[in-house]
Write an enzyme that holds these catalytic residues in place. Structure first.
Site, PDB file in Angstrom:
ATOM      1  N   GLY A  47      14.508  23.924 -26.689  1.00  0.00           N
ATOM      2  CA  GLY A  47      14.424  23.082 -25.502  1.00  0.00           C
ATOM      3  C   GLY A  47      14.102  23.823 -24.224  1.00  0.00           C
ATOM      4  N   PHE A  48      14.204  25.147 -24.233  1.00  0.00           N
ATOM      5  CA  PHE A  48      13.896  25.924 -23.038  1.00  0.00           C
ATOM      6  C   PHE A  48      12.461  26.451 -23.056  1.00  0.00           C
ATOM      7  CE2 PHE A  48      18.483  25.985 -22.780  1.00  0.00           C
ATOM      8  CZ  PHE A  48      18.711  25.929 -21.420  1.00  0.00           C
ATOM      9  N   GLY A  49      11.732  26.187 -24.109  1.00  0.00           N
ATOM     10  CA  GLY A  49      10.365  26.668 -24.191  1.00  0.00           C
ATOM     11  C   GLY A  49      10.025  27.119 -25.598  1.00  0.00           C
ATOM     12  N   ASP A 165      21.621  42.072 -28.112  1.00  0.00           N
ATOM     13  CA  ASP A 165      21.316  41.114 -29.183  1.00  0.00           C
ATOM     14  C   ASP A 165      20.563  41.799 -30.324  1.00  0.00           C
ATOM     15  OD1 ASP A 165      21.481  38.658 -30.415  1.00  0.00           O
ATOM     16  OD2 ASP A 165      19.666  37.868 -29.488  1.00  0.00           O
TER      17      ASP A 165
END
Length: 680
Positions: A47-49, A165
């Site tokens: 949803g952020f890209g 990460d």
């Protein structure tokens, strides 16, 4: 095709010429910033890209990766945090992209209310996909992964950045040289006092340590925990995320119960210290881990008479101390001794003159414990030009080979096929199909009637070139086959594999003759000497081994490269072996003695392939810098650099008649260079 940039579009690919998306109606953008053409979606960012594979028209349509930030919830905390992290990622890539194992930032901009970050494309697959294909890794491979990645972590930590990460999905192995690349710095953070004491929980559960997930605190030791969890996953095929879901962090206290076989004491100790729940008991720096995981006894040349095929040699390499020059006094003493022994005669004087003349034609000197021999200047290349470029392929070329009569080219790549070309015309003669995965190597038999191919499907296929059919399939390797060589008499085939072995086969029957063990990591290059006596093998363990072909005994282990050995080749007379490496050097070795003769350096990128000219005077080298270099072997000087490829040059081969040089590249082309020489 043109790709829709709406991150919610379920079917973003459209045919060229459309102005709006056929699925969602969004206006299509042919080029972002009038430069980048988006090809397809690589991943969705929830949803952020999205992340897209793209082409950079300013760099001859070189592939690149574009990350898009298109948050739906404008003005919310989530949107602000996403923008902040996105900008931080661009800054980190700008600072860290100089490292060859971290993608380079190409651009960062805003367009149509979205942010875009453009970075270098790493041609390879991540370690999670690699694990899914092979199920698990051996301890020696885990050690090699640590030794490859720890210097990268040291580099970013020394610059005040932690990744936060690290996991298999964010580590990509480059297809060309096997180098591990660390990607996705979207969660990275500067090591400031504020970051250490206050922060947002970012990372991947199971891989990220307790202090990072619970408190948002981030240290170099946090990345090291994640690296340990990654290695645990690769060793056991057990997901740390699943263990975290079921047991929280208690699994790190009994991680050994998931092992399929015991580890070496060194690797067991290192993993246990990496996986400590309490940061006070964990490694604090990459340097500490490197010290503990690096082999304590480096490989060196074997002692005289030591020929076992499975030895680990610990003696120090010995290089004969030759006199720096032959002075007049030495000449007089030698002449006097001859006269005393055999009497004074014209024949002996003439013989001595010949001996002295031969010795004086070589100037021997020591440099960095290497014996460097300078010979009289040999004829050098006069003209070389691009004669032909074979039609573009849809996939990169991994290897090329030329038939003994200099008329046919065989090539292979990632599309599982082998193509046969007419060298003079560039005509595509035939395509050989049979392998189920990528083909890594091809080799012609001395009579030119047979072709042999090695593949990621762990098999070797022997082909009848006249009919294009498979004569037989050789099975025996337990991992991908990356290197092939056929003996001058055409009776013996040698193969190198990612199972760390070299196998010797009877080419006529397909029978396995013997397996040569001794390398501790992937074998990516093999060669047979022109006299059929020696086998040479180069490995990711940074060594070259020379074996006796008839007996299979190890005669020399050549240690000197600082990184992976990518390619090896015997000179036409068989007395010299050339080796290329990721350390950006070429080394020349004396085969009978196992001593190093010379080191050639003239590139800042990995050297991927080397080949001797048929007369033995010139060496060609291919590189990740997209060029081919030609070297004068008499002087060690670079003759010239050939430019024309638009991506990594993966393979080079001279035609046996010496009139052409053939090169294959990740730009999906094969180029044929015409070579001319001075006649004197």
């Amino acid at each position: 095709m043109i790709c829709c940039l709406n991150p919610d579009c379920p079917n973003p690919l459209n045919s060229d010429g459309r102005n709006s998306c056929k699925t969602c109606g969004t206006t299509l953008v042919p080029f972002l910033r009038n430069r980048f053409r988006v090809i397809r979606v690589l991943s969705d960012e929830g949803g952020f890209g999205r992340t897209y594979l793209s082409e950079d028209k300013d760099k001859l349509n070189e592939l690149c990766v574009i990350k898009q930030l298109a948050p739906k919830f404008q003005g919310t905390w989530s949107q602000k945090k996403a923008v902040e992290l996105f900008a931080e990622e661009a800054k980190r890539l700008q600072e860290l992209g100089e490292h060859p194992q971290i993608p380079t930032l190409l651009a960062y901009f805003e367009q149509d209310n979205c942010l875009y970050l453009v970075q270098q494309f790493i041609n390879g697959q991540n370690l999670l996909k690699e694990l899914q294909q092979r199920k698990n890794y051996r301890p020696g491979e885990i050690q090699a992964i640590l030794l490859d990645l720890l210097p990268v972590l040291k580099f970013i930590h020394d610059r005040g950045v932690i990744h936060r990460d690290i996991k298999p999905e964010n580590i990509i192995r480059c297809r060309t040289d096997g180098r591990l690349n660390l990607i996705d710095f979207g969660s990275s953070k500067q090591l400031t006092a504020k970051a250490q004491n206050f922060g947002t929980s970012i990372g991947s559960h199971g891989y990220s340590p307790l202090e990072q997930i619970r408190d948002g605190k981030a240290y170099a030791a946090s990345d090291l925990f994640a690296l340990g969890a990654t290695c645990f996953h690769l060793l056991t095929s057990v997901s740390p995320f699943q263990l975290w879901m079921e047991h929280g962090y208690s699994w790190v206290s009994n991680w050994r119960q998931y092992l399929r076989s015991p580890l070496t004491p060194e690797l067991d100790f290192v993993l246990d210290k990496l996986l400590q729940k309490d940061i006070k008991h964990r490694y604090t720096s990459a340097d500490e881990v490197i010290k503990d995981i690096t082999p304590k006894q480096p490989l060196a040349l074997p002692a005289a008479g030591q020929t076992s095929g499975k030895i680990t040699v610990t003696q120090t390499t010995y290089v004969s101390k030759l006199p720096k020059k032959y002075t007049l006094v030495r000449s007089i003493v030698l002449l006097s001794a001859l006269i005393l022994l055999f009497g004074f005669s014209e024949s002996w004087v003439s013989q001595y003159r010949r001996i002295y003349s031969s010795l004086s034609s070589r100037f021997i000197q020591h440099k960095s414990n290497e014996m460097v021999i300078t010979k009289p200047q040999k004829p050098t290349l006069r003209t070389i030009f691009l004669a032909n470029t074979l039609p573009d392929n849809e996939n990169p070329y991994v290897s090329v080979a030329v038939s003994p009569n200099s008329q046919i080219i065989a090539s292979c790549g990632s599309d599982r096929t082998i193509k046969i070309w007419q060298l003079a015309t560039g005509e595509d003669i035939s395509t050989l199909n049979g392998h189920s995965r990528k083909v890594n190597a091809v080799a012609f038999s001395p009579d030119g009637k047979t072709l042999v191919s090695g593949s990621d499907d762990n098999t070797i296929k022997v082909w009848n070139l006249q009919t294009g059919t498979v004569i037989r399939t050789l099975e025996g390797h337990s991992d991908a086959v990356h290197a092939l060589a056929i003996s001058p008499n055409g009776k013996t085939l040698v193969s190198g594999s990612d199972d760390n072995t070299v196998k010797v086969w009877n080419l006529a029957t397909g029978r396995l003759i013997t397996t040569l063990t001794g390398h501790t990591f992937w074998v990516r290059s093999v060669a047979i000497s022109p006299n059929g006596v020696n086998i040479a093998s180069g490995s990711f363990d940074k060594t070259i081994k020379i074996w006796n072909l008839e007996t299979g005994t190890l005669t020399h282990t050549l240690a000197g490269h600082g990184e992976t050995v990518t390619s090896i080749a015997f000179s036409p007379d068989g007395n010299t072996l050339a080796s290329a490496s990721r350390d950006q050097t070429i080394k020349l070795w004396n085969v009978p003695t196992g001593t190093r003769l010379r080191t050639l350096k003239g590139t800042t990128e990995t050297i991927t392939s080397i080949a001797f000219s048929p007369d033995g005077n010139t060496l060609a080298s291919a590189s990740r810098d997209q060029t081919i270099k030609l070297w004068n072997l008499a002087t060690g000087e670079e003759i010239r650099t050939l430019e024309g490829h638009e991506n990594t040059v993966t393979s080079v081969a001279f035609t046996p008649d010496g009139e052409s040089l053939v090169s294959g590249s990740e730009d999906n082309t094969i180029k044929i260079w015409s070579v001319g020489r001075i006649d004197n």
